[in-house]
Design an enzyme around this catalytic site. Structure first.
Site, PDB file in Angstrom:
ATOM      1  N   ILE A 134       1.019   7.846   7.483  1.00 23.60           N
ATOM      2  CA  ILE A 134       0.944   6.392   7.402  1.00 23.60           C
ATOM      3  C   ILE A 134       1.080   5.858   8.821  1.00 23.60           C
ATOM      4  O   ILE A 134       1.615   6.533   9.698  1.00 23.60           O
ATOM      5  CB  ILE A 134       2.019   5.786   6.464  1.00 23.60           C
ATOM      6  N   ASP A 135       0.568   4.662   9.046  1.00 27.35           N
ATOM      7  CA  ASP A 135       0.534   4.114  10.399  1.00 27.35           C
ATOM      8  C   ASP A 135       1.939   3.888  10.957  1.00 27.35           C
ATOM      9  O   ASP A 135       2.901   3.733  10.203  1.00 27.35           O
ATOM     10  CB  ASP A 135      -0.229   2.787  10.407  1.00 27.35           C
ATOM     11  N   LYS A 136       2.012   3.813  12.262  1.00 29.01           N
ATOM     12  CA  LYS A 136       3.292   3.612  12.957  1.00 29.01           C
ATOM     13  C   LYS A 136       4.074   2.437  12.378  1.00 29.01           C
ATOM     14  O   LYS A 136       5.275   2.544  12.118  1.00 29.01           O
ATOM     15  CB  LYS A 136       3.029   3.385  14.448  1.00 29.01           C
TER      16      LYS A 136
END
Length: 302
Positions: free
Chosen positions: A137-139
């Site tokens: 998942i994105d930062k």
């Protein structure tokens, strides 16, 4: 040395080679390709070419990718929020602002660094930079991730992702007021030709992408929704919600210029379910909204 070969077809004849290669292999940016060309790693009919070279139909392009440097990824003690763990799998709640795995130039402070300190047995299928990582998942997205502790678990979890049987439900806050209670976005996603670091809905060099959503609560200028992923493309929810006119609040890449200052998109991977690789039992976990998100829902106007 990893070698890639391409033959220039009529569609790309006359185009700059760096542009053509970035279309044919979306893992490479034009900047990376230009660097490889300068280093003599890109050959056309056996010869090195300049970065402004334009391809001709029938050109045989060979790209040589050197073996990656062996990077020394250090284990780092972190206060990880572990939701489940056994000898095969681990489920962790990643906080907003944390990168999932190291990359060249960013080798510390990632979830992988913390996982390496927490447990010594992580699957090696994804190599030195991404041990145990099955999906990302994105930062600036918080929430649940499943981690494989051996190759058997890794292969099983990946096969479940491919078969679209993993449950992945996200909470998101979007700009605008969605009038219908639920919907599905079925639109292919690929790399944006104008902005290589972004994804977009496109028919060219794209992959199928499906996102289901339902409205949880409406506010004056925002809508609180739950999204369920059928596929798992890069930035999928962010791209799809922008595409239908409801970009995520706080999103610096896909949101409007004027958005909430919350350090990134309001997106939380709250529910994760999968079949255990060894026991065959279905497991499902739910992580509550992070504090910033809960507070946000009480502060915006209804």
């Amino acid at each position: 040395m990893d070698i890639h070969e391409y033959t220039i077809v009529n569609e790309h004849a006359g185009d700059r080679l760096d542009k053509t290669l970035s279309v044919l292999n979306q893992e490479w940016s034009r900047t990376q390709i230009q660097s490889m060309m300068k280093s003599g790693l890109v050959l056309v009919n056996g010869n090195a070419v300049k970065t402004n070279y334009k391809g001709s139909e029938g050109d045989l392009v060979t790209v040589e990718i050197p073996e990656p440097e062996e990077l020394n990824i250090q284990a780092e003690e972190m206060d990880l929020e572990i939701f489940y763990e056994d000898s095969d799998v681990l489920v962790v709640n990643k906080p907003k602002g944390m990168v999932v795995h190291p990359a060249p130039g960013h080798l510390t402070g990632t979830l992988v660094n913390g996982l390496m300190a927490h447990c010594k047995d992580l699957s090696g299928i994804n190599g030195v930079l991404r041990p145990g990582i099955v999906h990302r998942i994105d930062k600036d997205t918080s929430g649940l991730l499943m981690v494989a502790k051996n190759d058997l678990a890794h292969e099983s979890l990946v096969s479940q992702l491919v078969a679209k049987t993993v449950t992945r439900r996200y909470k998101a806050l979007v700009h605008g007021n969605i009038s219908h209670d639920q919907g599905t976005v079925d639109a292919p996603i690929g790399r944006d030709k104008q902005e290589r670091q972004s994804m977009t809905v496109t028919r060219e060099n794209s992959r199928d992408a499906v996102t289901h959503f339902k409205v949880l609560e409406r506010f004056k200028e925002y809508t609180y929704i739950e999204c369920q992923l059928e596929t798992g493309r890069t930035h999928q929810i962010r791209v799809h919600m922008k595409y239908i006119g409801y970009p995520l609040a706080g999103d610096p890449k896909y949101g409007p210029r004027k958005t909430l200052s919350i350090g990134g998109q309001a997106l939380h991977a709250g529910i994760l379910g999968f079949v255990h690789p060894r026991s065959g039992e279905y497991l499902e976990f739910e992580a509550p909204l992070p504090e910033y998100f809960s507070k946000l829902l009480t502060q915006i106007d209804k």
